[in-house]
Write an enzyme that holds these catalytic residues in place. Structure first.
Site, short mmCIF file in Angstrom:
data_model
loop_
_atom_site.label_atom_id
_atom_site.label_comp_id
_atom_site.label_asym_id
_atom_site.label_seq_id
_atom_site.Cartn_x
_atom_site.Cartn_y
_atom_site.Cartn_z
NE ARG A 74 -1.75 0.09 4.10
CZ ARG A 74 -2.34 0.14 4.90
NH1 ARG A 74 -3.88 0.78 5.07
NH2 ARG A 74 -1.44 0.50 5.97
CG HIS A 211 15.23 -18.00 9.30
ND1 HIS A 211 14.86 -17.64 10.16
CD2 HIS A 211 16.84 -17.59 9.42
CE1 HIS A 211 15.38 -17.20 11.27
NE2 HIS A 211 16.67 -17.09 10.92
CE LYS A 215 20.19 -19.57 10.88
NZ LYS A 215 21.00 -18.24 10.77
CD GLU A 249 17.18 -13.83 18.37
OE1 GLU A 249 17.13 -13.63 17.66
OE2 GLU A 249 15.95 -14.42 19.22
CG ASP A 268 9.62 -15.17 17.83
OD1 ASP A 268 9.80 -15.50 16.56
OD2 ASP A 268 11.38 -15.01 17.78
CG HIS A 273 14.34 -21.30 14.04
ND1 HIS A 273 13.40 -21.03 12.80
CD2 HIS A 273 14.28 -19.77 14.41
CE1 HIS A 273 13.06 -20.07 12.17
NE2 HIS A 273 13.55 -19.52 13.23
CE LYS A 371 13.02 -12.75 20.46
NZ LYS A 371 14.51 -12.15 19.24
C1 BG6 Z 1 13.33 -15.82 14.00
C2 BG6 Z 1 12.64 -14.90 15.54
O1 BG6 Z 1 12.55 -16.48 13.53
O2 BG6 Z 1 14.95 -15.49 14.18
C3 BG6 Z 1 13.66 -13.89 15.62
O3 BG6 Z 1 11.24 -14.51 15.01
C4 BG6 Z 1 14.39 -14.18 15.91
O4 BG6 Z 1 12.51 -13.28 17.13
C5 BG6 Z 1 14.87 -14.72 14.44
O5 BG6 Z 1 15.36 -12.68 16.72
C6 BG6 Z 1 16.48 -15.25 14.88
O6 BG6 Z 1 17.71 -15.54 13.63
P1 BG6 Z 1 18.94 -15.87 13.43
O7 BG6 Z 1 19.15 -16.05 11.77
O8 BG6 Z 1 19.80 -14.14 13.28
O9 BG6 Z 1 19.59 -16.59 14.20
#
Ligand code: BG6
Length: 519
Positions: A74, A211, A215, A249, A268, A273, A371
């Protein structure tokens, strides 16, 4: 895997035929003519990951001349305006160096369609744009729709794609849909979401992004386990004491606080993952690396996985408070903008899982994530039992820990093996030492970004690295009981930013006579 770990099978004692399945799997795979339509191009993910990954693929020569990138949002943007946005994102975030000639070629195929998700007219304009690209760029009716949008908008976009006739190609072309997590917030909502998506897109055209599977180090778990003879004999309950999977993280929520509030660490990243890492670490050897065989093994092991109870003793959750990251003072969660100060949403979660199979019976899998912890590190540590007998004087082995194999997913990608060794000198003292394999030192090629690999796989129609519906639902089924338990009462325990989580997580391990690794 798609590009060719594809087991040579029992007949492999002879020379390997690289042309099995009709294609030399050592050659790079290049996508055929097609377009990638991104919904949600104004978001962070598109800017930091998706657009740069498309450029990196182009730079590596893996996109065809007939490729188009279409943004949908948008915004009152022309194709040129959107081109500038992509250009800036690429300059700022791409992995490979910027090359003017590559950019020129890519930018010729960049288009923008202005509209909201509920505007049927906008989808008609999208259809016209794609038809023009078929003529101008030869994209041949092959279109992938990447939904980098909040899950609440999935149904509308899927319906619009269906109504406008964009969801299905003809016999000579393909349509695919890519969906980003979160896939729901529990089993029930995931089922509803899957039903909506599958009403429009058949399951084999749905690519769910996790994702982590893109990796290199995660794919290397498969190589480590199934290309070697060394590890398999000890990869089981006879030798393994427990497994620790850590995703830490070192940054807080920052600008994502509003999104994260109400979701939390378990939804999350554990649901997707970390459970995928568990599945790959614990599954049996697939018959081959064909997508369906790999999925079959992951589904089997996820079906056998459940939370250990009682939750009050086997799980922990926390919220970070103000603290220090190195020499920098950092905010606590409750000071983050967009986060409700009364919210109980966890930014740290630790759980204990049991995998009820012959291989893993009695071996706890500890998963933790948080986090604002002490360091950014993701690793899988397979910790072995102690030797049944030590023929040394007890004082000589005081500094001997348990053997461990640590798969370092990131950063400093590689594998570490920890074992005891004699300390030089006249006594027989034994102490832990480690042996390292590091990607950076062993290979000259740098690893592609996860999104490069996954976007290329979408364009190639290669589904191995995408969790199917059943995996997503099984993962929610595993996690739902602890989410319900946490929702039913109690509060998340505080932990200071820059530390390794709440004290309750350490107590959880101490109860079993174990301790968390300090990576
Ligand atoms: C995402 C999460 O899927 O992965 C985030 O929603 C997280 O909260 C991120 O920070 C971390 O990805 P990576 O590849 O940096 O470990």
């Amino acid at each position: 895997m798609a590009d060719g770990a594809g087991g040579a099978g029992p007949e492999s004692s002879g020379p390997v035929n690289p042309l099995r399945d009709g294609r030399d799997k050592r050659l790079p795979r290049i996508a055929g003519p097609c377009s990638l339509v991104i919904f949600g191009v104004t978001g962070d993910l598109a800017r930091k990951k998706l657009m740069p990954a498309v450029y990196d693929l182009a730079n590596r020569g893996l996109l065809p001349p007939g490729f188009a990138l279409v943004g949908f949002a948008r915004r009152d943007w022309s194709d040129q305006d959107f081109g500038l946005i992509v250009h800036d994102a690429v300059r700022e975030h791409s992995r490979t160096p910027f090359r003017e000639d590559v950019w020129e070629r890519l930018s010729e195929g960049i288009r923008f369609v202005e509209g909201t998700f509920d505007d049927a007219g906008a989808f008609e304009r999208l259809k016209t744009t794609l038809a023009q690209l078929d003529v101008e760029r030869g994209t041949g009716g092959n279109h992938a729709f990447y939904l980098s949008i909040p899950p609440g908008a999935f149904p509308t976009v899927c319906e619009q794609l269906s109504t406008s006739g964009l969801a299905v190609g003809d016999d000579d072309s393909w349509r695919r849909v890519v969906i980003e997590k979160p896939f729901g917030r529990d089993l029930q909502s995931a089922k509803e979401l899957n039903a909506v998506v599958n009403r429009v897109f058949p399951e084999d055209t749905v690519f769910r992004i996790d994702h982590y599977l893109g990796k290199e180090t995660v794919q290397n778990i498969l190589a480590l386990r199934f290309a070697n003879q060394l590890f398999d004999p000890i990869w089981n309950a006879h030798y393994v004491d427990h497994v620790q999977i850590t995703m830490a993280e070192d940054i807080g929520l920052g600008g994502r606080a509003g999104y994260y509030d109400g979701i939390g660490a378990a939804r999350d990243v554990i649901q997707n993952h970390l459970l995928q890492l568990l599945a790959i670490t614990a599954m049996e050897e697939p018959v081959s690396f064909r997508p369906s065989e790999l999925q079959t093994e992951k589904i089997k092991v996820l079906s056998a996985t459940k939370l250990a109870e009682p939750f009050a003793e086997t799980a922990a959750r926390g919220q970070y408070t103000a603290g220090w990251q190195g020499s920098q003072r950092v905010k606590g969660l409750k000071e983050e903008e967009g986060f409700d100060a009364e919210s109980n949403t966890e930014t740290y979660a630790a759980i204990t899982l049991e995998v009820d199979t012959r291989r893993w019976s009695g071996v706890p899998f500890y998963l933790r994530t948080g986090k604002s912890l002490g360091r950014r590190v993701t690793e899988i540590a397979v910790v072995f039992k102690r030797a049944p007998h030590l023929p040394f004087d007890a004082t000589m082995t005081e500094e001997l820990g348990q053997n461990a194999l640590v798969i370092r997913v990131q950063p400093d990608e590689g594998v570490t093996m920890r074992f005891g060794s004699k300390v030089p000198g006249s006594s027989m003292q034994v102490r832990d030492v480690s042996m390292d394999f590091s990607y950076g030192q062993a290979f000259t090629e740098s690893s592609p970004e996860a999104y490069e690999r996954l976007i290329l796989d979408v364009l190639l129609g290669e589904p191995s690295l995408f969790p199917v519906n059943e995996e997503v639902e099984l993962s929610w089924k595993i996690l739902d009981p602890i989410l319900e338990f946490w929702a039913s009462g109690g509060t998340a325990d505080p932990y200071e930013a820059g530390t390794w989580g709440p004290e309750s997580a350490n107590e959880m391990m101490e109860r079993t006579g174990r301790e968390w690794r300090r990576p």
